[in-house]
Design a protein around this motif. Sequence first.
Motif, short mmCIF file in Angstrom:
data_model
loop_
_atom_site.label_atom_id
_atom_site.label_comp_id
_atom_site.label_asym_id
_atom_site.label_seq_id
_atom_site.Cartn_x
_atom_site.Cartn_y
_atom_site.Cartn_z
N LEU B 110 0.81 -1.23 0.00
CA LEU B 110 0.00 0.00 0.00
C LEU B 110 0.84 1.27 0.00
CD1 LEU B 110 -3.13 -0.42 2.29
CD2 LEU B 110 -3.01 -0.23 -0.19
N THR B 111 2.09 1.18 0.48
CA THR B 111 2.94 2.38 0.49
C THR B 111 2.95 3.06 -0.88
OG1 THR B 111 4.38 0.96 1.78
CG2 THR B 111 5.15 3.18 1.36
N GLY B 112 2.91 2.23 -1.91
CA GLY B 112 2.97 2.78 -3.27
C GLY B 112 1.85 3.74 -3.57
N LEU B 113 0.71 3.57 -2.89
CA LEU B 113 -0.43 4.45 -3.13
C LEU B 113 -0.13 5.87 -2.69
CD1 LEU B 113 -3.30 4.00 -4.18
CD2 LEU B 113 -4.05 3.63 -1.85
N LEU B 114 0.85 6.00 -1.78
CA LEU B 114 1.08 7.30 -1.15
C LEU B 114 2.20 8.09 -1.81
CD1 LEU B 114 0.97 6.04 2.54
CD2 LEU B 114 -0.91 6.83 1.12
N ILE B 115 2.80 7.53 -2.86
CA ILE B 115 3.99 8.21 -3.39
C ILE B 115 3.75 8.83 -4.75
CG2 ILE B 115 6.38 7.91 -4.04
CD1 ILE B 115 6.62 5.78 -2.08
N PRO B 116 3.79 10.14 -4.83
CA PRO B 116 3.71 10.79 -6.14
C PRO B 116 4.91 10.38 -6.99
CG PRO B 116 3.57 12.41 -4.35
CD PRO B 116 3.99 11.11 -3.75
N SER B 117 4.71 10.26 -8.29
CA SER B 117 5.79 9.72 -9.11
C SER B 117 6.99 10.66 -9.17
CB SER B 117 5.28 9.44 -10.52
OG SER B 117 4.62 10.56 -11.02
N GLU B 118 6.77 11.98 -8.93
CA GLU B 118 7.90 12.91 -8.94
C GLU B 118 8.92 12.55 -7.86
OE1 GLU B 118 4.81 13.79 -9.18
OE2 GLU B 118 4.69 14.95 -11.03
N LEU B 140 8.19 2.65 -19.05
CA LEU B 140 6.79 3.05 -19.07
C LEU B 140 5.86 1.85 -18.98
CD1 LEU B 140 6.90 5.72 -21.91
CD2 LEU B 140 7.32 5.99 -19.48
N ILE B 141 6.43 0.65 -19.19
CA ILE B 141 5.61 -0.57 -19.12
C ILE B 141 5.80 -1.27 -17.78
CG2 ILE B 141 5.32 -2.88 -20.11
CD1 ILE B 141 6.04 -1.64 -22.84
N ILE B 142 7.08 -1.45 -17.39
CA ILE B 142 7.35 -2.25 -16.18
C ILE B 142 6.90 -1.54 -14.90
CG2 ILE B 142 9.14 -3.33 -14.81
CD1 ILE B 142 10.76 -3.72 -17.25
N VAL B 143 7.24 -0.25 -14.78
CA VAL B 143 6.93 0.43 -13.52
C VAL B 143 5.42 0.47 -13.25
CG1 VAL B 143 7.10 2.60 -12.25
CG2 VAL B 143 9.07 1.74 -13.51
N PRO B 144 4.58 0.84 -14.22
CA PRO B 144 3.14 0.84 -13.94
C PRO B 144 2.59 -0.54 -13.61
CG PRO B 144 3.58 2.14 -15.88
CD PRO B 144 4.87 1.45 -15.53
N ILE B 145 3.10 -1.59 -14.26
CA ILE B 145 2.53 -2.92 -14.01
C ILE B 145 2.88 -3.41 -12.61
CG2 ILE B 145 2.61 -5.36 -14.65
CD1 ILE B 145 2.86 -4.57 -17.52
N PHE B 146 4.14 -3.21 -12.20
CA PHE B 146 4.56 -3.79 -10.93
C PHE B 146 4.70 -2.75 -9.81
CE2 PHE B 146 6.18 -6.59 -14.25
CZ PHE B 146 5.66 -7.81 -13.83
N GLY B 147 4.83 -1.49 -10.16
CA GLY B 147 5.15 -0.48 -9.15
C GLY B 147 3.94 0.25 -8.60
N ALA B 148 4.17 1.50 -8.21
CA ALA B 148 3.16 2.27 -7.50
C ALA B 148 1.79 2.36 -8.21
CB ALA B 148 3.71 3.67 -7.21
N PRO B 149 1.74 2.59 -9.53
CA PRO B 149 0.42 2.76 -10.16
C PRO B 149 -0.46 1.52 -10.05
CG PRO B 149 2.15 3.56 -11.60
CD PRO B 149 2.83 2.84 -10.48
N CYS B 150 0.16 0.35 -9.83
CA CYS B 150 -0.60 -0.89 -9.75
C CYS B 150 -1.34 -1.02 -8.42
CB CYS B 150 0.36 -2.07 -9.92
SG CYS B 150 -0.40 -3.68 -9.83
N VAL B 151 -0.90 -0.25 -7.41
CA VAL B 151 -1.42 -0.47 -6.07
C VAL B 151 -2.91 -0.18 -5.97
CG1 VAL B 151 -1.20 0.20 -3.67
CG2 VAL B 151 0.84 -0.04 -5.07
#
Lengths: 295, 277, 400
Positions: B110-118, B140-151
């Motif tokens: 859930l931490t990922g939900l709290l982090i602006p990409s900047e 642009l493909i890997i980060v959204p699938i596995f990182g913060a935007p996926c949360v």
Amino acid sequence: MTFWTYRRRDNLVGYLFVAPALLGSLAFVLIPLGLVAWYSLNEWNVLGGTFEFIGGENYKQLLADEKLRESLVATAWFAAGLVVLNLSLALLLAVLLNQKLRGTTLFRTLFFSPVLVSLVAWTLVWQLMLQPDGSVNGLLSVLGVDGPNWLRGESTAMVSVIVVQVIKNVGLNMVLFLAALQGVPAPLYEAAKIDGAGAWRRFRSITIPLISPTILLTSIITIVGSLQVFAQIAVLTQGGPGTSTTVLIYYLYQQAFQFHHFGYGATISVLLFVIVAALTLVQWRMRRKWVLHEA
Amino acid sequence: MRRKVSKRNVALYGLLCVLCVPFVFPTWWMVTSSMKPISEIFSESLLPSEWTFSTYSQVFRMQPFGQQYWNSLYIAVIVTVGTMAVAALAGYAFARIRFPGQNALFVVVLTGLLIPSEVTIVPLFQLFQSLGLTNTHWPLIIVPIFGAPCVLAIFIMRQFFIALPPELEEAARMDGLGRAGIFYRIALPLSRPALGAVAIFTFLHSWNLYLEPIVYLSTPDMFTLPQALTQFVDIYGGPMFNVQLAAATMTAVPILVVFVLAQRQFIEGLAHTGVKG
Amino acid sequence: MSRLIALICTALLALTACSGSAASGPKSLRMTVWTANEAHLKLLNDIATEYKASHPDVTEIKYDSIPADGYTTTLTTQIAGGNAPDLAWILEESAPDFVASGALAPIRSKVEKADELVPSATKLWEKDGELYAYPFSTSPFGLFVNTSLVKDVPETWTWDQAMAAAAASGKGLVLPDFKYQNWAVLSAIWRGWGANAWSEDGRSCGFSSKEMKDAMTFVHKAIFTDKAIPGPGTTVDFFAGDASMAVSQISRAGALKDAKFTWTLVPLPQGPKGDYAVIGQAGVGVLKRSKNADAAADFLGFLTNEANSAKLAQFFPPVRASLLNAETLAKSNPLIRPEQLQSVVIEGINKGVVKPSHQGQEELNQTIRAALDPLWKPDANVGQVLDGVCAKIKPLLERK
């Protein structure tokens, strides 16, 4: 008894299922966040290529930074204005569309459509429309109102940024509220009517409590989102006039990417993260007080 | 009685129409102004005095716009499908399977939900640079699938699976289905509305991505649409508004058309995310 | 945990820093530019092709067009991430930052006939006698006049007369790049009053000086009282014929190729302090951290040699004394008459003062922009606002 009991196998499946998300969080969220925290303890001159440990200096600067204080005030205004306007407008639209009326589907489509327009396109269009001789003032003059120079007055610039953002995204919250409203059992209203409760009373005592879980969800998403609004500010006002719309995320961007103070930028990042986390935690804690099903 | 009702309806329609203006007008203005000569952009006319379509051909002359359109589209599709898979798996596990450390791991994610990409863009840029992946579409493909935007997607899926009646799974287990089977045969088909919502959120997020492409991509044939929109400038860097608007129209209108055609599934899918809050 | 993070961090930094080590074998060069104009890129690519023909070890020379808006930001992000280009265009306003930081490699020895470069034009790009970037474009400010609207343009003008003529024409005078944001453009006016943004050593603020207050009062009056300059937020395009005059750089003349009106170009009007000139500049430098810094510097030498400077002169006014004569310039600037080239370009470059720049320029830019915002209102108190600017930027100027 085999080693692979159902429970053990279940555990394994559980870990396997969360593994991609977990490894992703580790690689793309937690480690970068740790690095940012580390940068905040350093002075990093990007152009000169120097990277020097300075301990808490950046944090001392944070406490003394007058511009940061101005930025926090702007952020508070922006977030408060955005959340209040977004949620109340979303609720109003949802209630209107929930009336038994022909053609609500059409209106629902129209209110939702800005959500689908790409953010940069939307902001570019508003930037042009908000010029003093642009079409917003053109429309106002038809009504006999002499419109201001929206993006260059301190308060009108803030209002403009908020309104542009709300109109873009209020459709999402509206749809969520609409679904919640349709989930409120009709007999409850009937009973209240028989007891002589007026429309407002029914709204306050039945609707609001019953949709409170949705209000919680939307307010969390909207508040967290309001602290991440960047492209709109960059295109519309560049933080001006003065520093009136320099919200924290924009100030961070200025310090790190424009002024090349990466270390200090990282320090502001840490502050921003703490603020977002704290706000979310407070809302989550408070939910027991006012969200119906959580009591 | 009847007359009173219709009066109320007229008032409601009036209110709705007035409220509609700020939602509809910008799009209308964008489309019509893209066909105006540049000198008319700031005029108050609702329609161009003379229609010109040369701006549209200019869009393709000034940028590899077709290529850029394809870039945005295929990235968004891959990200959407990938996110649906990752989020469904993780959401299901966090909601329905009990395993040690579950709650702690959920908080970690859930931490990922709290982090602006900047906030994390510099370390991420360094990571991809060290892997030699800048000016490719991988970040642009890997980060959204596995990182913060996926949360957010994981969160939506978890909320959906939590509300699923346990009886369905019990029955399947009696029939000898394992966990993976239950997930794939029972839970996943039932989650279609929530998956639909995830797909919409994710597609729009990827389609709108602005900061990341600017940082990662450096050649016009790799650009994505939002980035390309800001590139329509004359030799001196002054923006060419009408060409920009033509490009903006071309990015917005197809999505709007798809939406109007499929809007019931669209909005109802979306609505399911909120019900169980 | 913190040790782990530190470890990973050092590893990452080492990785990115490693890329700076020398490479042998075939080399490819990357140069960031802010133009995406076809004609510009074609010329640059032609020069690159010619260079590659004589230097087989250089296999590729690539120009990355980064949008002018946010150019420096994108460039430094690339540098921070360890993806520094080999060569980069650099705006005059970021020159002090780049030159002072040591990010650029020295290039004087690679420049053909370095002695003939005009001193006023290289000053900004030098440190301790060494040259760190080649000023490939040095573009003086001049006054473009739409002679369809203003018939009578005298030999020499004062600002008062010019502004009065602008007001009388009913269409006004514009500063196309100013947009009530890029305050440095105003130096094209205030230099006529002898005003400076800051002192020569960059230590003390010049905004509260009497000269600056007089100059800014003049500008403020022109905007809000005489309506000679269109107010904030209005978009008036001189090159489309919507304004009667424009204070702009000479390199903009190209935009008048298809103009539907007659026009002329004259030097900036005289201020109370007489004649003066202001120039805008751009340099191209070699990044020290480039793997191929030597090859890049060598290519830079080729790009800016006499023959290529002459070719580039059609877009970018040169700083070589041998090219700075009306005859040579006229070949590549068919739109401007030789006497205009002489008075605006050649004299401008020789006696011009470059637009203000300072270390930490971007922070100063934003701070001054914000502090000047209150000035752009009809009832502003000019003196008070300008004193306020100095109060805000004093700590920035005094910083090491």
